[in-house]
Design a protein around this motif. Structure first.
Motif, PDB file in Angstrom:
ATOM      1  N   VAL A   1      23.790   8.112 -27.950  1.00  0.00           N
ATOM      2  CA  VAL A   1      22.879   8.502 -26.866  1.00  0.00           C
ATOM      3  C   VAL A   1      22.470   7.246 -26.110  1.00  0.00           C
ATOM      4  N   VAL A   2      22.717   7.262 -24.797  1.00  0.00           N
ATOM      5  CA  VAL A   2      22.316   6.135 -23.945  1.00  0.00           C
ATOM      6  C   VAL A   2      20.925   6.418 -23.400  1.00  0.00           C
ATOM      7  N   THR A   3      20.020   5.489 -23.599  1.00  0.00           N
ATOM      8  CA  THR A   3      18.666   5.656 -23.087  1.00  0.00           C
ATOM      9  C   THR A   3      18.433   4.679 -21.937  1.00  0.00           C
ATOM     10  N   ILE A   4      18.029   5.217 -20.794  1.00  0.00           N
ATOM     11  CA  ILE A   4      17.678   4.355 -19.665  1.00  0.00           C
ATOM     12  C   ILE A   4      16.173   4.480 -19.496  1.00  0.00           C
TER      13      ILE A   4
ATOM     14  N   ASP B   1      13.776   2.866 -17.875  1.00  0.00           N
ATOM     15  CA  ASP B   1      13.075   2.802 -16.584  1.00  0.00           C
ATOM     16  C   ASP B   1      13.011   4.156 -15.885  1.00  0.00           C
TER      17      ASP B   1
ATOM     18  N   GLU C   1      15.666   8.524 -18.687  1.00  0.00           N
ATOM     19  CA  GLU C   1      16.881   9.352 -18.811  1.00  0.00           C
ATOM     20  C   GLU C   1      17.564   9.085 -20.140  1.00  0.00           C
TER      21      GLU C   1
ATOM     22  N   SER D   1      21.442  10.134 -21.931  1.00  0.00           N
ATOM     23  CA  SER D   1      22.732  10.778 -21.693  1.00  0.00           C
ATOM     24  C   SER D   1      23.622  10.626 -22.910  1.00  0.00           C
TER      25      SER D   1
END
Lengths: 649, 255
Positions: B147-150, B152, B155, B157
């Motif tokens: 799981v990619v966490t952004i 800022d 989000e 994904s």
């Protein structure tokens, strides 16, 4: 698809009614015979024998027991484009015009790829910066001669040639023919495969020998790398600017993954993971003209440095920007059934491994994708095959053996540094090809035959022979500017004192007056110079091993007597001994220091040597094959099988 | 709307999706031509068509008299504008059911069922803070990527493959796809909204608390017709137009 399944689907799918009616008009072959030809590039007969003995190729062994196993005479030089052209046309290089991967234009001395060319339009309509083509222009196949399957098509026998080498662009549509181009098909940038490597550590890649581009990128603190992907040049705009698309890569260093956003599409991949094929749209003229392409990302590393690999941007088989199949719907049809696939001729990214972008594991993961795709394509083609000729080409063996010969060659300079985990790579590849053979053999019946053939075998590539440096050392060429030895091709030469030069993998050219741009050797002196060169090169000795690097120097007019040679043909072909090959620098006409050096490139297997050392393989269910068959004869043998011997009459 | 379409498509559940799509397209074509008949001034259109026909005939008869031809041509152009004016009202009325039908067909026929062979991607947009900790394994389907966490933009994904048409990841409030038969709504995401959102985006479920929206990129579906691939919208446009023309002939509608 079986006929029953097809009919079932036709009932359930109204649209299939149209397809059914189209199928009814299909011409059936005269003989009703079936012949499946599996063209496995680089399948070496000695290795086949060894693997059959070890039980790794049970299907191939069964095929041999049904029919025969022979060594198949290859072309001279034994390079794939030359060999497959011999196969296609049933004629030697002076007829089909392919002598090497690389030819040169004697008028300009510029090298070019020998298989196909892109020509600009003859005339354009200029509207401001807009250049609208009016006539001419396109992609041309440089192979000449008549393909053997023309006879079959004329007789109404169906012909399917999938991934056929030296067949880009494919022939004109024929109601009985299905063609998908193979070796020689470029990527959308027009190269034979150019990767893109995005990294914030560009200095870690010191090798600059081509095969792709390194793009420095930077994270400005928001975890986002903006990556510009270059596509083809836009020939509709003055100056042919490169079309590009922007890709955003959002990194999560904690989970070691990246989200790649491109237009409306997104994909997330972790370290050492491949994305699926992603669609690229390069806009040439707004929505009016768009080049469709596909590419796959591979996240090599995310910490401490960001390293994102993008495969060469391939022509999209579902929406091809250049003709890759005939009829044009065939590539789309295959992609829908088998999934998207590499359309470029050299799908395995050997250059990425040679340049250190990939390590062995990375490379093998990519090569595995290629082979799986090819198997899937094979399965799709095989399941619809009804009758006539089916030719299917596998490239994986050739390119992977090139890269991993070192893993089974204790004499290779890289043997000691190659992880023993990879010692079984080549055996595994042969086993997987054997699975395809087994799938084809399931179709064997009293009207079906199978031929498994290769264009050449393999040998180790331990020592690099700098042909041009040798010529300079022996006085056949003169280096006027030693400081530019490794720079531009021939830049260091004094042409007024140069009698011969090497270019390509086996080509040796006389600097002939009236032909070459700065030619000095007269027609009268040419023969004696060639004989001097033959004596000199065949007697050269490697000071390290005591071996002779050149086994045979073939003078073309003696090897192919009676043929008129085209101006791009080399005058001589260097037949290297086992263990030797022209250095990479030689192929582009450079003059590096030293004549013979250790080959430290992972590209450690070769076949660009004397043709008697690396014959191909021929294993077939067909009995009564001629003795000592050659690749050149195979076309007429195939025609003879499918026309019940009419070809022989 | 969802229930209505479920009922209309019930007989086609076990058939190839193209049948259901064509059925709705045909029904829409016939229905729209009826709406057109009821909402347009049929008498005026009929008169106008006759007038335009006579002007065209006049042009052919008076070819040797350019001023007459020009006059008739000008009249024909003006008639065309009047004709378009007559079309405006019924077309505006038809637009409303057209959008609703298109939304329903998009939700049911535009995507391939989620399966193990196709890698899809989902992005979750959090409201105020991101779900922390390991999200665990999905209840149905497979998580393919981390799981990619952004942080800022709040989000998260990841890429996944479905299983038997669905992907269920309760820890993140995700329930995508459909395990129902052909022609049922395939959920592609979630959003906050009322009745309008439900009507216009029937492929979205109501977003769970703390989540603004969920978006997924799944495999688009194409239909094989006459040797080429058609998107659902092309199938709908072509078949509804064909049936609208047939309907106009059968029901004697002046178009």
């Amino acid at each position: 698809m079986k006929r029953r399944d097809f009919l079932k689907k036709a009932i359930l799918t109204p649209a299939a009614i149209a397809a059914l009616s189209a199928g009814c008009g299909k011409t059936t072959g005269r003989s009703g015979k079936r012949l499946i030809v599996l063209g496995v590039d680089g399948m070496d007969p000695s290795l086949v024998e060894s693997f059959m003995e070890r039980g790794l190729m049970p299907n191939t062994r069964r095929l041999k027991e049904m029919g025969s196993f022979n060594r198949l005479g290859t072309s001279n030089p034994p390079q794939s484009p030359v060999a497959w052209s011999n196969f296609i046309t049933g004629a030697p290089p002076p007829v089909h015009g392919i002598f090497d991967f690389i030819h040169r234009d004697p008028a300009t001395m510029m090298p070019y790829l020998s298989i196909s060319e892109v020509t600009p339009p003859d005339s354009t309509l200029n509207l401001g910066k807009l250049r609208l083509p009016l006539s001419g222009g396109g992609v041309n196949l440089l192979r000449r001669g008549t393909p053997f399957w023309d006879t079959l098509l004329d007789k109404g026998i169906p012909v399917t040639m999938v991934k056929l080498p030296v067949d880009f662009p494919p022939p004109a549509a024929n109601k009985n023919g299905l063609f998908l181009s193979g070796l020689g098909t470029p990527d959308v940038r027009g190269s034979q495969g150019s990767f893109t490597f995005f990294t914030d550590d560009p200095r870690s890649i010191s090798d600059n020998t081509g095969g792709g581009v390194i793009i420095p990128v930077r994270d400005y603190g928001d975890g986002c790398y903006t990556c510009r992907v270059d596509g083809p040049a836009n020939s509709l705009i003055e100056g042919n600017p490169v079309m590009s698309v922007e890709v955003k890569a959002w990194v999560d260093r904690e989970s070691k993954a990246v989200r790649i956003d491109m237009g409306d599409a997104s994909v997330v991949i972790g370290e050492k993971q491949w994305s699926p094929w992603m669609h690229f749209s390069f806009s040439a003229l707004g929505p009016i003209s768009t080049v469709h392409a596909i590419g796959r990302f591979y996240l090599k590393e995310i910490t401490p440095k960001f390293k994102l690999y993008l495969s060469p941007i391939n022509i999209d088989p579902e929406n091809p920007a250049l003709p890759i199949s005939s009829p044009d719907w065939y590539s789309r049809d295959l992609a829908e059934d088998a999934g998207l696939f590499y359309t470029q001729g050299f799908p395995e990214d050997t250059k990425a491994l040679s340049r250190g972008i990939f390590d062995d594991d990375d490379y093998l993961s990519q090569a595995n994708i290629v082979l799986e795709e090819r198997m899937s394509l094979f399965h799709s083609v095989l399941s619809r095959y009804q009758e006539g000729l089916l030719f299917f080409y596998f490239t994986s063996l050739d390119l992977n053996v090139h890269m991993f010969y070192r893993s089974m060659d204790p004499a290779s300079p890289l043997y000691g540094t190659t992880d023993p985990r990879f010692s079984g790579v080549i055996a595994d590849l042969y086993s997987r090809i054997d699975i395809a053979v087994g799938q084809a053999m399931e179709l064997l019946d009293d009207r079906t035959e199978i031929i498994l053939l290769s264009d050449h075998g393999f040998a180790p590539f331990r020592r690099s022979f700098n042909l041009n440096s040798y010529l300079a050392a022996e006085g056949f060429a003169d280096i006027s500017s030693p400081y530019e030895r490794n720079n531009d091709m021939f830049a260091c030469l004094d042409w007024s004192k140069t009698g011969a030069y090497g270019l390509g993998l086996n080509g040796l050219y006389i600097n002939q007056a009236g032909r070459e741009k700065n030619g000095i050797v007269t027609a009268d002196d040419k023969r004696s110079l060639m004989e001097n060169l033959k004596t000199s090169l065949e007697s050269a000795v490697d000071p390290l091993t005591g071996d002779k690097p050149v086994k045979n120097l073939f003078i073309l007019e003696d090897t192919y007597p009676g043929y008129q040679m085209p101006p791009w043909a080399p005058d001589m072909l260097v037949g290297y001994s086992r263990g030797y090959r022209a250095s990479w620098e030689t192929t582009l006409g450079a003059f590096p220091e030293g004549v013979i050096t250790d080959n430290m490139d992972p590209w450690s297997g070769t076949h660009c040597i004397s043709p008697d050392i690396c014959p191909g393989s021929l294993i077939t269910s067909v009995r009564n094959m001629p003795e000592n068959p050659t690749l050149t004869e195979m076309g007429s043998i195939i025609n003879s099988i499918l026309t019940d011997g009419e070809e022989d009459q | 709307m969802n229930t209505l379409f479920d009922l209309l498509l019930k007989p086609f559940q076990s058939l190839d999706p193209l049948w259901g799509l064509m059925w709705i397209s045909a029904l829409s074509g016939v229905m729209m031509i009826q709406v057109f008949k009821k909402t347009s001034d049929q008498q005026a259109i009929s008169m106008l068509r006759r007038k335009m026909g006579s002007r065209a005939l006049g042009m052919l008869l008076f070819l040797e008299s350019p001023p007459t031809v020009l006059k008739l041509a000008f009249g024909l152009i003006m008639d065309n504008f009047i004709y378009l004016w007559h079309l405006l009202k019924p077309m505006l009325i038809i637009t409303i059911p057209f959008i609703l039908i298109a939304a329903q067909l998009d939700a049911r026929y535009s995507r391939e069922p989620l399966n193990a062979d196709y890698l899809s991607t989902v992005t979750v947009y959090w409201e105020s803070s991101i779900l922390s900790g390991e999200p665990g394994e999905p209840e149905a389907g497979t998580l393919i990527s981390p799981v990619v966490t952004i942080a800022d933009s709040l989000e998260q994904s990841f890429s996944f493959t479905g299983s038997n048409g669905v992907f269920v990841f309760g820890a993140m409030g995700i329930d995508l796809g459909s395990s129902e038969p052909t022609g049922s709504i395939m959920i592609r995401g979630a959003e906050k909204g009322g009745i309008v959102q439900t009507l216009l985006h029937p492929w979205n479920m109501e977003a769970p608390a703390d989540i603004v929206k969920i978006e997924s990129f799944t495999q688009e579906k194409n239909y094989h017709i006459f040797g080429s691939r058609w998107g659902w919208f092309t199938v709908f446009l072509v078949f509804s137009s064909v049936w609208a023309i047939l309907g106009a002939v059968i029901f004697k509608v002046k178009v």
